[in-house]
Design an enzyme around this catalytic site. Structure first.
Site, PDB file in Angstrom:
ATOM      1  N   GLU A 169      -7.747   9.141 -12.969  1.00 27.90           N
ATOM      2  CA  GLU A 169      -7.872   8.146 -14.038  1.00 27.90           C
ATOM      3  C   GLU A 169      -6.483   7.537 -14.188  1.00 27.90           C
ATOM      4  O   GLU A 169      -5.601   8.080 -14.839  1.00 27.90           O
ATOM      5  CB  GLU A 169      -8.356   8.788 -15.340  1.00 27.90           C
ATOM      6  CG  GLU A 169      -9.813   9.252 -15.308  1.00 27.90           C
ATOM      7  CD  GLU A 169     -10.835   8.120 -15.512  1.00 27.90           C
ATOM      8  OE1 GLU A 169     -10.423   6.937 -15.557  1.00 27.90           O
ATOM      9  OE2 GLU A 169     -12.040   8.428 -15.614  1.00 27.90           O
ATOM     10  N   HIS A 178     -10.478   5.821 -10.649  1.00 27.38           N
ATOM     11  CA  HIS A 178     -11.052   5.296 -11.895  1.00 27.38           C
ATOM     12  C   HIS A 178      -9.956   4.765 -12.810  1.00 27.38           C
ATOM     13  O   HIS A 178      -8.778   5.066 -12.636  1.00 27.38           O
ATOM     14  CB  HIS A 178     -11.829   6.394 -12.637  1.00 27.38           C
ATOM     15  CG  HIS A 178     -13.167   6.686 -12.018  1.00 27.38           C
ATOM     16  ND1 HIS A 178     -14.348   6.367 -12.620  1.00 27.38           N
ATOM     17  CD2 HIS A 178     -13.486   7.248 -10.831  1.00 27.38           C
ATOM     18  CE1 HIS A 178     -15.361   6.722 -11.846  1.00 27.38           C
ATOM     19  NE2 HIS A 178     -14.866   7.267 -10.753  1.00 27.38           N
ATOM     20  N   GLU A 183     -13.010  -2.405 -15.001  1.00 26.16           N
ATOM     21  CA  GLU A 183     -12.668  -1.206 -14.233  1.00 26.16           C
ATOM     22  C   GLU A 183     -13.058  -1.318 -12.769  1.00 26.16           C
ATOM     23  O   GLU A 183     -12.291  -0.978 -11.870  1.00 26.16           O
ATOM     24  CB  GLU A 183     -13.339   0.027 -14.858  1.00 26.16           C
ATOM     25  CG  GLU A 183     -12.980   1.318 -14.125  1.00 26.16           C
ATOM     26  CD  GLU A 183     -13.595   2.568 -14.757  1.00 26.16           C
ATOM     27  OE1 GLU A 183     -14.358   2.441 -15.724  1.00 26.16           O
ATOM     28  OE2 GLU A 183     -13.292   3.659 -14.240  1.00 26.16           O
ATOM     29  N   HIS A 185     -17.333   3.026  -9.985  1.00 24.09           N
ATOM     30  CA  HIS A 185     -18.237   1.981 -10.494  1.00 24.09           C
ATOM     31  C   HIS A 185     -18.438   0.890  -9.435  1.00 24.09           C
ATOM     32  O   HIS A 185     -18.174   1.112  -8.264  1.00 24.09           O
ATOM     33  CB  HIS A 185     -17.727   1.434 -11.826  1.00 24.09           C
ATOM     34  CG  HIS A 185     -17.427   2.541 -12.806  1.00 24.09           C
ATOM     35  ND1 HIS A 185     -18.388   3.120 -13.598  1.00 24.09           N
ATOM     36  CD2 HIS A 185     -16.281   3.223 -13.055  1.00 24.09           C
ATOM     37  CE1 HIS A 185     -17.837   4.089 -14.317  1.00 24.09           C
ATOM     38  NE2 HIS A 185     -16.562   4.174 -14.009  1.00 24.09           N
TER      39      HIS A 185
END
Lengths: 684, 166
Positions: free
Chosen positions: A636, A574, A512, A498
């Site tokens: 993640e 992430h 995030e 992102h």
């Protein structure tokens, strides 16, 4: 498979039947198919009073005295929206499926008056039918399924939200009463806080349930009553609970905001909180993300770890040089920030740049195919970090170049960061250790390949002041579109997930995109220290492609960085999130077969070093790992929607541990991988 | 002769009507009374099948639409499952060959950020639709358009999804 079988196969030559199908459509009414528009239906727009507004069903039809509403009537859309419900219908088939706010499915079928509500069959005043591409349903039947009752008053019809269902059950000496409402529950407790008898008043809902109910099998609750109040337009319902002496009551866990759950017991202690003076379930769900940028600045330097040093040169921010018109430099502003200095450069369009650090504390960036639209300058900004700032058009002919040059007071880290309308030259903290090495680099926007190749050191003094402003070396060749993976066996591309206009997930005051960048910078530092070349898809809070770009452009741009450079590995960082706060843990994703060994190596270290739950290595078709040519994984790290994981993510030590684990995994993979012919530290 | 021609034409018209009825409306019927709909448990891994009774419409397109809507709605309230964002509806479901194309409303984009939820949602949808005979792939459109992923998303949607994606 095998549960069903189509009794006949769909004919292969569908196209040939289309003409016949059109004819068939004409014939259908004649053949008497029940779901075509019945002759009795007449267009008749209707309006209803509903929760403070006048709702108009513009496409309504009158079907034997009943109101038939069209599936695509905007009025129906508003009605369903207010109730948190939604309707699915596609004219090519026969089902109309409504999902209520509390996720009950209501199924209508064209041509059949029966419909089901959460699997229970009911009967509508008329069968739904199709007309003009819309499905028409009985408003009464639909409203009833959604706990809304049409009430006639003075010639107007009011669609009154109701308490549509009441459920009482006793288990383990606790009696639980569940009230289900058409709207998110809002209530006031009428009885005093310490009273054994509980009376609550629910706002905005009426009821047509039985007013009195005896409760059997419960020692705590023996009866309850429902008393409608207010007006038809502004109803209330008062619910009184008659309890045995010594009974305590508490709020239970509701499954949706349309439910009020109350627990009673005179034998065991109740776990829920006491019924508050008022409650409003619709005003703020638990899963609502609150952005609180002030809560956290994860990328701020912390005392716990040394400031993040620069990586090997690998810095690219703007698209390749355009072949078209030159970009215009419209302003250059020096903005002191404490000991640091930001030089903001406004540019009218994309521009290729190339920066150099000389060993005598001079640093400059050349903007190619650029024209200076602001006066040249040579002055000392109000900053202790910089002795002089010079801006000049050093070449104006066919290859116009603007140079921005700094003389630093001491060896400092200088970064070129893309910013809105241009870029920022950020002069940061002292950078003694890294100065020489980083100073050996040369980057050019778009020429990713230049970063990945062995770096030719700049000689001690690259010319004296006299030739400093001379014409620069020719522009680097156009970037090579794509190199074979592993062409640069020492290059690892890190992708901080992102960024910029894409915040990623937000929960618990954590964002995030900030956390992924923080971890990625730490990882870069570790890998550089271990002799790897590192390129990041972004180094600041930016979109990699462009602000508010499409997901495809953004994700492909990230893949391109690695593919164009022929990187050895690609690691996307992430942070996970979910609507339920209970989920936590660390997952490593792979997609291609070549990714698995890297994923397993990294995950082994993550699982061993982190205190989070181990969710394993899993295959998933995530864009960035699918469309990268080299072994690629997406980590993640943890769930920022989970309180305990969020606490970890607030700790710099945890973020460092994540970076260290990934770096260790990369090292393990590299030493095990048979493709490695070059040790990471060779040539550096 | 004229009468014979009229009779023949009438017979032909009747034959066409019967053919249409058989081929267009009846051929895609489903024999079973239930379909299997899947949801993904909150652990992100376990797929749970549950049986849903079909309504009276059993043609292939209706059943596929029904299955899609049930998967989007998810299991009964109270079951902890990875759920599509509230309001997500099927705008249309079409079948071509072995691929079902599901057009979802924009509401599916209203829960940005989580690869976890994306994965669980679409896994359940793909398992549900590919449980229908003859369907092995699911193409996802959002508001009528093919997108490579959800905005800010992770899971790739520009190619049809199959069970083998997971």
């Amino acid at each position: 498979m095998g549960i069903l079988s189509w009794t006949n196969r769909w004919p292969a030559r569908t196209g040939k039947l289309l003409g016949a199908f059109a004819l068939g459509l004409v014939l259908l009414p004649a053949l008497g198919f029940g779901w075509a528009r019945p002759a009795a239906a007449q267009a008749a727009a209707k309006s209803f009073w509903f929760v403070g507004t006048n709702l108009i069903f513009a496409k309504a039809q009158n079907r034997g005295g009943e109101t038939a509403v069209a599936s695509d009537d905007p009025g129906l859309g508003r009605f369903l929206g207010k109730l948190g419900a939604s309707l699915s219908y596609d004219p090519g088939q026969r089902y109309v499926i409504v999902t209520s706010g509390d996720r009950r499915t209501i199924v209508f079928t064209l041509g059949d008056a029966r419909y089901t509500v959460a699997g229970v069959t009911q009967s509508a005043p008329f069968a739904p039918y199709q007309s003009g591409g819309s499905a028409y349903l009985s408003l009464t039947a639909l409203a009833k399924a959604l706990y809304v009752l049409p009430v006639e008053q003075g010639g107007a019809t009011i669609l009154q939200p109701q308490i549509g269902d009441l459920d009482v059950r006793t288990q383990n000496s606790v009696t639980t009463v569940t009230l289900r409402s058409a709207l998110p529950v809002k209530f006031q407790r009428v009885s005093a806080a310490g009273d054994e008898r509980l009376v609550v008043s629910l706002n905005a809902v009426g009821t047509s349930l039985e007013p009195q109910r005896e409760v059997s099998g419960s020692a705590a609750l023996h009866a309850l009553s429902l008393q409608p109040g207010g007006s038809a337009r502004n109803p209330t319902t008062t619910v009184a609970f008659e309890v045995s002496p010594g009974t305590a009551h508490a709020l239970g866990a509701s499954r949706s905001q349309n439910e009020l759950v109350l627990a009673f017991s005179n034998k065991v202690a109740l776990s829920g909180q006491p019924v508050p003076a008022n409650g409003d379930y619709g005003s703020g769900g638990a899963a609502v993300a609150v952005r609180a940028p002030g809560d956290l600045s994860p990328s701020a330097p912390t005392n716990e770890y040394a400031p993040l040093p620069a990586d090997v040169p690998g810095h690219e921010a703007l698209p390749p040089p355009p072949l078209q018109a030159a970009a215009h430099v419209t302003s250059v502003d020096a903005l002191p920030a404490g000991d640091a200095l930001d030089v903001r450069v406004a540019v009218s369009g994309p521009v290729a740049y190339e920066w150099h650090r000389l060993s005598d504390n001079r640093w400059y960036v050349d903007l190619r195919n650029a024209v200076l639209d602001t006066p040249a300058r040579d002055d000392q900004p109000r900053s202790t970090a910089v002795l002089s700032l010079r801006v000049k058009q050093i070449s104006a002919d066919a290859d116009p170049v603007v140079r921005i040059a700094l003389t630093l007071a001491s060896p400092r880290h200088v970064d070129v960061e893309p910013a809105a309308g241009g870029f920022t030259v950020a002069v940061g903290e002292n950078d003694d250790g890294e100065a020489q090495r980083v100073g050996a680099g040369r980057i050019a926007s778009g020429a990713v390949i230049a970063n990945a190749l062995p770096i030719a050191p700049v000689t001690g003094s690259a010319g004296g002041p006299s030739d400093f402003w001379s014409k620069p070396t020719p522009a680097p060749p156009a970037p090579i579109a794509r190199l074979a993976p592993g062409t640069n066996p020492r290059l690892i591309v890190i992708d901080p997930g992102h960024g910029g206009s894409d915040f990623g997930a937000e929960h618990n005051g954590l964002i995030e995109k900030d956390l992924t960048l923080d971890i990625s910078k730490r990882l870069r530092t570790l890998l550089v220290a271990r002799g790897w070349q590192v390129k990041m898809t972004r180094e600041t809070d930016v979109d990699v492609f462009a602000p508010n770009d499409s997901a495809h452009d953004e994700l492909q741009a990230r893949c391109d960085v690695a593919n164009q450079a022929g990187a050895r590995m690609f690691v996307s960082v992430h942070i996970n999130s979910f609507t339920s706060a209970s989920l936590n843990g660390t997952t490593t994703y792979y997609y291609k077969g070549a990714d698995l060994a890297l994923g397993e190596a990294i995950h082994r270290h993550l699982a061993a070093n982190l205190k989070t739950i181990d969710r394993g290595v899993r295959k998933e078709n995530f864009y960035v790992i699918h469309h990268t040519d080299m072994p690629a994984v997406l980590v993640e790290t943890a769930f920022l929607s989970n309180p305990s994981d969020a606490a970890y993510l607030r700790s710099p030590a945890f973020l460092q541990q994540v970076a260290l684990s990934i770096a260790d995994g990369i090292g393990e993979y590299a030493s095990n991988s048979p493709q490695v012919n070059v040790s990471p530290s060779d040539g550096l | 002769m004229k009468a014979l021609r009229a009779v023949l034409l009438l017979a032909l018209a009747a034959a066409i009507a019967y053919f249409l009825y058989r081929q267009i409306l009846q051929p895609k019927r489903v024999a079973a009374d239930t379909i299997t709909v899947y949801y993904c448990k909150a652990d992100g891994e376990t797929l749970v099948p549950w049986k849903v009774t079909l309504g009276p419409a059993r043609d292939r397109k209706s059943v596929a639409f029904y299955a899609t809507a049930q998967a989007l709605a998810g299991p009964v309230p109270g079951v902890e499952a990875i759920r599509f964002p509230q309001g997500t509806i099927a705008r249309s479901v079409t079948i071509a060959g072995d691929t079902a194309t599901v057009d979802l409303s924009k509401d599916v984009e209203s829960q940005p950020g989580g690869s976890f939820a994306e994965s669980g949602e679409f896994k359940a949808l793909v398992w549900t639709l590919t449980d229908l005979p003859g369907i092995s792939k699911v193409r996802v459109l959002i508001a009528g358009a093919a997108l490579p992923t959800l905005p800010g998303g992770h899971l790739e949607l520009d190619e049809p999804l199959a069970r083998s994606n997971w």
